[in-house]
Design a protein around this motif. Structure first.
Motif, PDB file in Angstrom:
ATOM      1  N   ILE A  85      -4.540  -9.051  12.435  1.00 12.52           N
ATOM      2  CA  ILE A  85      -3.897  -8.110  13.372  1.00 12.52           C
ATOM      3  C   ILE A  85      -3.771  -8.832  14.707  1.00 12.52           C
ATOM      4  O   ILE A  85      -4.752  -8.984  15.438  1.00 12.52           O
ATOM      5  CB  ILE A  85      -4.723  -6.809  13.533  1.00 12.52           C
ATOM      6  N   ALA A  86      -2.572  -9.276  15.019  1.00 12.45           N
ATOM      7  CA  ALA A  86      -2.348 -10.101  16.209  1.00 12.45           C
ATOM      8  C   ALA A  86      -2.099  -9.212  17.429  1.00 12.45           C
ATOM      9  O   ALA A  86      -1.038  -9.268  18.056  1.00 12.45           O
ATOM     10  CB  ALA A  86      -1.165 -11.031  15.973  1.00 12.45           C
ATOM     11  N   ALA A  95      -0.256  -8.956   0.269  1.00 12.97           N
ATOM     12  CA  ALA A  95       0.473 -10.102   0.810  1.00 12.97           C
ATOM     13  C   ALA A  95      -0.391 -10.909   1.775  1.00 12.97           C
ATOM     14  O   ALA A  95      -0.132 -12.097   1.993  1.00 12.97           O
ATOM     15  CB  ALA A  95       1.731  -9.613   1.523  1.00 12.97           C
ATOM     16  N   TRP A  96      -1.413 -10.294   2.343  1.00  9.25           N
ATOM     17  CA  TRP A  96      -2.253 -10.984   3.325  1.00  9.25           C
ATOM     18  C   TRP A  96      -3.377 -11.751   2.619  1.00  9.25           C
ATOM     19  O   TRP A  96      -3.476 -12.968   2.753  1.00  9.25           O
ATOM     20  CB  TRP A  96      -2.818  -9.976   4.342  1.00  9.25           C
ATOM     21  N   ARG A  97      -4.212 -11.064   1.920  1.00 11.09           N
ATOM     22  CA  ARG A  97      -5.198 -11.664   1.021  1.00 11.09           C
ATOM     23  C   ARG A  97      -6.220 -12.593   1.687  1.00 11.09           C
ATOM     24  O   ARG A  97      -6.862 -13.388   0.990  1.00 11.09           O
ATOM     25  CB  ARG A  97      -4.448 -12.519  -0.019  1.00 11.09           C
ATOM     26  N   ARG A  98      -6.312 -12.566   3.018  1.00  8.43           N
ATOM     27  CA  ARG A  98      -7.188 -13.545   3.666  1.00  8.43           C
ATOM     28  C   ARG A  98      -8.448 -12.936   4.263  1.00  8.43           C
ATOM     29  O   ARG A  98      -9.254 -13.659   4.847  1.00  8.43           O
ATOM     30  CB  ARG A  98      -6.411 -14.275   4.771  1.00  8.43           C
ATOM     31  N   CYS A  99      -8.606 -11.621   4.191  1.00  3.57           N
ATOM     32  CA  CYS A  99      -9.773 -11.001   4.817  1.00  3.57           C
ATOM     33  C   CYS A  99     -11.056 -11.553   4.188  1.00  3.57           C
ATOM     34  O   CYS A  99     -11.197 -11.571   2.958  1.00  3.57           O
ATOM     35  CB  CYS A  99      -9.713  -9.486   4.654  1.00  3.57           C
ATOM     36  N   ALA A 100     -11.976 -11.994   5.053  1.00  4.83           N
ATOM     37  CA  ALA A 100     -13.160 -12.726   4.580  1.00  4.83           C
ATOM     38  C   ALA A 100     -14.133 -11.849   3.804  1.00  4.83           C
ATOM     39  O   ALA A 100     -15.002 -12.368   3.113  1.00  4.83           O
ATOM     40  CB  ALA A 100     -13.874 -13.350   5.781  1.00  4.83           C
ATOM     41  N   ASN A 145     -11.580 -13.836  14.048  1.00  7.14           N
ATOM     42  CA  ASN A 145     -12.218 -15.129  13.772  1.00  7.14           C
ATOM     43  C   ASN A 145     -13.258 -15.047  12.660  1.00  7.14           C
ATOM     44  O   ASN A 145     -13.461 -16.018  11.929  1.00  7.14           O
ATOM     45  CB  ASN A 145     -12.866 -15.689  15.043  1.00  7.14           C
ATOM     46  N   VAL A 146     -13.898 -13.889  12.520  1.00  4.68           N
ATOM     47  CA  VAL A 146     -14.909 -13.746  11.462  1.00  4.68           C
ATOM     48  C   VAL A 146     -14.311 -13.043  10.252  1.00  4.68           C
ATOM     49  O   VAL A 146     -14.416 -13.521   9.122  1.00  4.68           O
ATOM     50  CB  VAL A 146     -16.148 -12.979  11.995  1.00  4.68           C
ATOM     51  N   SER A 162     -12.603  -3.610  12.990  1.00  6.53           N
ATOM     52  CA  SER A 162     -13.293  -3.652  14.281  1.00  6.53           C
ATOM     53  C   SER A 162     -12.240  -3.793  15.375  1.00  6.53           C
ATOM     54  O   SER A 162     -11.203  -4.429  15.175  1.00  6.53           O
ATOM     55  CB  SER A 162     -14.254  -4.836  14.343  1.00  6.53           C
ATOM     56  N   PHE A 163     -12.532  -3.191  16.529  1.00  6.39           N
ATOM     57  CA  PHE A 163     -11.626  -3.363  17.676  1.00  6.39           C
ATOM     58  C   PHE A 163     -12.044  -4.543  18.543  1.00  6.39           C
ATOM     59  O   PHE A 163     -11.406  -4.814  19.560  1.00  6.39           O
ATOM     60  CB  PHE A 163     -11.569  -2.063  18.500  1.00  6.39           C
ATOM     61  N   ASP A 164     -13.125  -5.230  18.174  1.00  2.90           N
ATOM     62  CA  ASP A 164     -13.502  -6.474  18.846  1.00  2.90           C
ATOM     63  C   ASP A 164     -12.611  -7.571  18.253  1.00  2.90           C
ATOM     64  O   ASP A 164     -12.832  -8.050  17.143  1.00  2.90           O
ATOM     65  CB  ASP A 164     -14.985  -6.762  18.568  1.00  2.90           C
ATOM     66  N   CYS A 165     -11.590  -7.942  19.012  1.00  4.51           N
ATOM     67  CA  CYS A 165     -10.526  -8.802  18.475  1.00  4.51           C
ATOM     68  C   CYS A 165     -11.072 -10.156  17.999  1.00  4.51           C
ATOM     69  O   CYS A 165     -10.659 -10.661  16.946  1.00  4.51           O
ATOM     70  CB  CYS A 165      -9.450  -8.976  19.548  1.00  4.51           C
ATOM     71  N   ASP A 166     -12.012 -10.726  18.749  1.00  5.49           N
ATOM     72  CA  ASP A 166     -12.518 -12.048  18.361  1.00  5.49           C
ATOM     73  C   ASP A 166     -13.286 -11.962  17.041  1.00  5.49           C
ATOM     74  O   ASP A 166     -13.096 -12.792  16.149  1.00  5.49           O
ATOM     75  CB  ASP A 166     -13.409 -12.623  19.472  1.00  5.49           C
ATOM     76  N   PHE A 167     -14.142 -10.947  16.924  1.00  6.70           N
ATOM     77  CA  PHE A 167     -14.890 -10.756  15.674  1.00  6.70           C
ATOM     78  C   PHE A 167     -13.918 -10.463  14.526  1.00  6.70           C
ATOM     79  O   PHE A 167     -14.013 -11.038  13.437  1.00  6.70           O
ATOM     80  CB  PHE A 167     -15.886  -9.593  15.858  1.00  6.70           C
TER      81      PHE A 167
END
Ligand code: SF4
Length: 235
Positions: free
Chosen positions: A144-145, A27-32, A138-139, A130-135
């Motif tokens: 995961i909000a 349902a998400w399908r957006r992971c780069a 954004n990348v 990754s637990f680096d939320c920005d990476f």
């Protein structure tokens, strides 16, 4: 799409059988970094026929079964879920692993109750990467909000991490591994491999992983490492 291997046996750490089933689609399908969400079909009847034939290979030799479906368990059709229940009952499966995106976390308690009624304990794995939320957001566009690892882990037992991408360092990968092992029972490290997504493996980062991070997880019984995404024998 190439012919996929859908059944395997994992013999070393945490021995279990593993099946790659086909669902209605992530349902998400957006992971780069992902193209395995392409293994899906909107035809629930065809999915069930395929899934039934794959599940028929489960012997129950370890009493543990991992079910993956290039998405989340909620995207499996109901006939397939009933077939998984039947296989658990008839082949003596007492521990069953599923995968689930963070978006579906509220569906997990009901699933645990459903299988607990059969005497089957669930282990639910989620891809955190990754637990680096920005990476991560954004990348990788993981969806995961939530920044707090403890809150991300709520309701889940195991997580996947993704290493081998530009921007990652020995320190960032070690920090992700440490955080994953603090908040989850088990961690599965995936090394990025070439695929049709927009991201590519970074060889220099993979070299750093092999030199400085792999020795930390290779002997850890709570950590699986997939140097290629087919290392479990499926995919
Ligand atoms: S990594 Fe998982 S959640 Fe992300 S697009 Fe692929 S299948 Fe969906």
């Amino acid at each position: 799409m190439k012919e996929l291997s859908r059944y395997s046996v994992i013999k070393d750490k945490n021995p279990r059988e593993i099946v790659l089933l086909r669902g209605l689609g992530c349902a998400w399908r957006r992971c780069a970094f992902c193209d395995y969400h392409l293994d899906c079909s909107a035809d629930a009847a065809a999915n069930f026929e395929l899934n039934r034939s794959v599940l028929a290979r489960v012997t129950g030799e370890f009493g543990r079964l991992e079910v993956i479906n290039s998405g989340s368990f909620c995207e499996l059709d109901e006939l397939t879920m009933s077939e998984i229940e039947r296989v658990c009952r008839e082949r003596g499966i007492s521990v069953l692993h599923f995968e689930c995106h963070w978006l579906y976390r509220d569906e997990i308690p009901g699933l645990r109750r459903r299988f607990a009624a059969l005497g089957v304990a669930l282990r639910i794995k989620t891809g955190v990467e990754s637990f680096d939320c920005d990476f991560r957001e954004n990348v990788l566009r993981k969806g995961i909000a939530e920044r707090d690892p403890a809150k991300i882990a709520e309701g889940f037992d195991e997580c996947c991490l993704l290493f081998g991408l530009t921007g990652q360092t020995a320190e960032s990968m070690k920090a992700d591994l440490k955080t994953g092992l603090e908040h989850f029972d088990r961690v599965c490290v995936n090394i990025m491999t070439p695929n049709s997504s927009e991201l590519s493996p970074d060889k220099s980062v993979i070299d750093v992983f092999m030199r400085e991070v792999y020795p930390l997880c290779r002997e850890n019984d709570r950590c699986d490492v997939l140097l290629a995404n087919t290392d479990f024998g499926v995919g």
